[in-house]
Design an enzyme around this catalytic site. Structure first.
Site, PDB file in Angstrom:
ATOM      1  N   ASP A 107       0.916  -0.943  -0.056  1.00 40.15           N
ATOM      2  CA  ASP A 107       0.195   0.178   0.178  1.00 40.15           C
ATOM      3  C   ASP A 107       0.769   0.784  -0.097  1.00 40.15           C
ATOM      4  OD1 ASP A 107      -2.172  -1.617   0.325  1.00 40.15           O
ATOM      5  OD2 ASP A 107      -2.441  -1.905   2.607  1.00 40.15           O
TER       6      ASP A 107
HETATM    7  N1  URA Z   1      -1.173  -6.072   3.365  1.00 45.45           N
HETATM    8  C1  URA Z   1      -1.792  -4.902   3.797  1.00 45.45           C
HETATM    9  O1  URA Z   1      -2.746  -4.414   4.463  1.00 45.45           O
HETATM   10  N2  URA Z   1      -1.161  -3.965   3.446  1.00 45.45           N
HETATM   11  C2  URA Z   1       0.061  -3.701   2.477  1.00 45.45           C
HETATM   12  O2  URA Z   1       0.669  -3.603   1.877  1.00 45.45           O
HETATM   13  C3  URA Z   1       0.169  -5.066   2.303  1.00 45.45           C
HETATM   14  C4  URA Z   1       0.038  -6.058   3.044  1.00 45.45           C
END
Ligand code: URA
Length: 243
Positions: A107
């Site tokens: 993310d």
């Molecule tokens: N899980 C998440 O919630 N975000 C990420 O970036 C990776 C795994």
């Protein structure tokens, strides 16, 4: 013996020089093949046998490139984006190569280990839901975990009616500077998976950092935003990972 390739295409495919820049270097006598000045860009060379000098530097031929990046917050895991800087934008000129992409998404507000490569086969192995390569994250939470939360992670929780997560592990990190912090290991990569798993258990993830893919740990000396090539041994570790 490797497959013969056009000299200009091979050099341009290895890095940041365009084909026309390569042609100019050849015309100026700045490209040598096995010690002799290259005749023209069309000359055929064997990338595995021939020794190439480009502007005084030996060209180490790599079929594919594998970079470990320590992604900062605010950067998107894509090759291109109209609004935000991308992980590929962070690659320094000397390591750039066309076709580089992130093998797996973090993310925008997640930090840590992103593998950048132009090797679709390895990327598929790491990303394929069938290969179950473990990925480890440090998460800082708003509240501590408890035995029930751990049980739910280990049993494989349902995030919606259809899909059950694979069993995941979660361990407290008592010495981590921000508290409460945990190490979470998941074996797949559903959308916002870790944040959603904690949310389903009444916890909020305040920060998230990926620290390991398969057997390979994020290099602690790699400052946020920096990247480097994987060593041969590291690449082997990645190629072995998964089940
Ligand atoms: N899980 C998440 O919630 N975000 C990420 O970036 C990776 C795994």
């Amino acid at each position: 013996m490797g497959e013969l390739q056009r000299l200009d295409k091979l050099i341009a495919g290895q890095g940041s020089l365009s084909r026309s820049e390569v042609k100019k270097l050849i015309a100026r006598g700045l490209v040598a093949v096995n010690g002799l000045p290259a005749k023209n860009g069309e000359q055929k060379v064997d990338p595995e046998q021939d020794v190439l000098l480009v502007n005084g530097k030996e060209l180490r031929f790599r079929k594919h490139l594998y970079l470990m990046l320590n992604k900062p917050k605010g950067v998107v895991s894509a090759a291109r984006d109209n609004r935000f800087p991308t992980v590929v934008d962070l690659v320094p000129e000397q390591l750039k190569r066309s076709g580089l992409f992130p093998a797996g998404r973090l993310d925008k507000d997640t930090e840590g280990f992103v593998l950048l490569t132009d090797d679709g086969v390895l990327a598929h192995r790491i990303l394929s839901p069938k290969s179950h390569v473990p990925k480890s994250y440090v998460a800082v939470l708003d509240q501590p975990i408890d035995p029930l939360l751990r049980q739910r992670f280990e049993a494989g929780m349902f995030l919606d009616a259809e899909r059950q997560c694979l069993p995941a592990s979660v361990e407290e990190l008592p010495d981590y500077p921000s508290q409460p912090a945990v190490l979470v290991v998941i074996r797949e990569g559903m959308y916002h998976q870790i944040k959603r798993m904690f949310s389903a258990c009444g916890r909020k993830v305040l920060s998230l950092k990926r620290v390991q893919i398969g057997e390979l740990k994020l290099d602690e000396n790699l400052i946020s935003g920096a990247c480097r090539e994987l060593t041969f041994q590291e690449l082997e570790m990645l190629q072995k990972g998964g089940s």
